[in-house]
Scaffold this active site. Sequence first.
Site, PDB file in Angstrom:
ATOM      1  N   SER A  36       0.604  -1.226   0.194  1.00  0.00           N
ATOM      2  CA  SER A  36      -0.036  -0.176   0.046  1.00  0.00           C
ATOM      3  C   SER A  36       0.917   1.614   0.001  1.00  0.00           C
ATOM      4  CB  SER A  36      -0.987   0.463   1.039  1.00  0.00           C
ATOM      5  OG  SER A  36       0.096   0.065   3.104  1.00  0.00           O
ATOM      6  N   ASP A 346      -3.860   7.896   7.771  1.00  0.00           N
ATOM      7  CA  ASP A 346      -5.356   6.948   8.316  1.00  0.00           C
ATOM      8  C   ASP A 346      -4.739   6.086   9.373  1.00  0.00           C
ATOM      9  OD1 ASP A 346      -3.444   5.694   6.896  1.00  0.00           O
ATOM     10  OD2 ASP A 346      -5.203   4.389   6.060  1.00  0.00           O
ATOM     11  N   HIS A 349      -0.947   4.758   7.088  1.00  0.00           N
ATOM     12  CA  HIS A 349      -0.324   5.223   5.917  1.00  0.00           C
ATOM     13  C   HIS A 349       0.157   6.873   6.248  1.00  0.00           C
ATOM     14  CE1 HIS A 349      -2.286   1.968   4.361  1.00  0.00           C
ATOM     15  NE2 HIS A 349      -0.907   1.492   3.727  1.00  0.00           N
TER      16      HIS A 349
END
Length: 384
Positions: A36, A346, A349
């Site tokens: 991610s 979040d 990240h």
Amino acid sequence: MELMCKLLVFITLLLPNSIFSSPECNFPALFNFGDSNSDTGALLSMFGEAAAPPPNGETFFHSPAGRVCDGRLLIDFIAEGLEVPYLSPFLDSMGTNFSHGANYATVGSTIRRQNTTIFQSGYSPISLDTQFAQFSNFLKRSQIIRQKGDVFKNMLPEEYKFSSALYTFDIGQNDLTAGYDLGMSTEQVKVYVPDVISEFTTIIKNVYALGGRAFWIHNTGPVGCLPYIMDTRVITAAQVDNYGCAAPFNDVSRYFNEKLKEAIVQLRKDLHLAAITYVDIYSAKYSLITQSEKLGFGDPFLVCCGHGGRYNFNNAVRCGRMITVNGTKVMIAKSCEDPSSRIIWDGVHFTEAANRWVYSQIADGAYSDPPVPLKMACHRKDDI
Ligand SMILES: *[C@@H]1O[C@H](CO)[C@@H](O)[C@H](O)[C@H]1NC(C)=O
Ligand SMILES: *[C@@H]1O[C@H](CO)[C@@H](O)[C@H](O)[C@H]1NC(C)=O
Ligand SMILES: *[C@@H]1O[C@H](CO)[C@@H](O)[C@H](O)[C@H]1NC(C)=O
């Protein structure tokens, strides 16, 4: 005179910054493998908008852009730095253009295959070996499809780009957390790290065998400084470091990085034509966290997009979560007023502002071994 020349050459070789006299690499393409931290929309293409719902993308793209971030990721800043377009996810079937490379990273990817489905554990089925299989397939088929001409020719890379491209890797963090998710202790996680590194090494060799020559490899970040670890794991007071991070988790990250660095030393011996740059993302990110106040980011752990708790993070109510109140949908985990004043987006990240700062630190080679700037990463360690 001849001696003088030899002496000069000798002195130049000794200068650590002789790299600056080498030509820039002009990478015509960028191929990225990762999780991610560098997914530009693959998981969203596969599993739908829930992978990166609004308000992801709000700062830069002004709508969800497949990235788990308010804006650009490190890989986007790298693309900008190399003056190539942002990378299309290989798995995206709409609006993609692969003329300057492709992105194989997906949210939740690991280096090793996991024995769970994404619906059970959240880890992506697109592990690094699968990313490589997709790349290998792309390399072959892109050349066949280019022959159809027209639009295909303009959307797929010429063959020469594969050997002169920069190959970037940013993966490993999820391999570490996956062990903890299975109930393992830090010691037990450490035991399988060499196996993870060995799999990583195999993939680098495979890319090399297909012609890849320039590799830019990020190590893994201080996962123990992320709220999704600090808020969901049992951490005793004695395990909290001077800056507030969960020390055992950072120890595991550093252990992984140490083994990765050793593996890269060996890879340089095995792959004679490869230029392999090891980038210490851990130190860049840790440095950001420890200087948070000074750099204008305030509390380094305060999550921008979340819901409640010590860090404005609730694992059950992640960024973008909607609920229905009296028949109306409302977002209960919303973005903060000013994402550019936070490090953590979040809980897992970084924000675009934090990514931009990390990029500014790594782009000139200050965190790299060898210390080559991004644009010079085609030069081998032995040649600088
Ligand atoms: C998956 O299961 C196999 C067989 O038990 C085991 O060897 C392997 O280490 C497991 N993989 C992971 C990532 O846990
Ligand atoms: C793909 O991107 C390249 C580089 O920006 C551009 O030259 C090319 O026209 C694009 N292809 C299509 C079909 O849009
Ligand atoms: C939902 O509607 C009821 C009845 O109109 C009202 O009493 C209540 O305050 C509403 N709840 C919210 C959260 O708006």
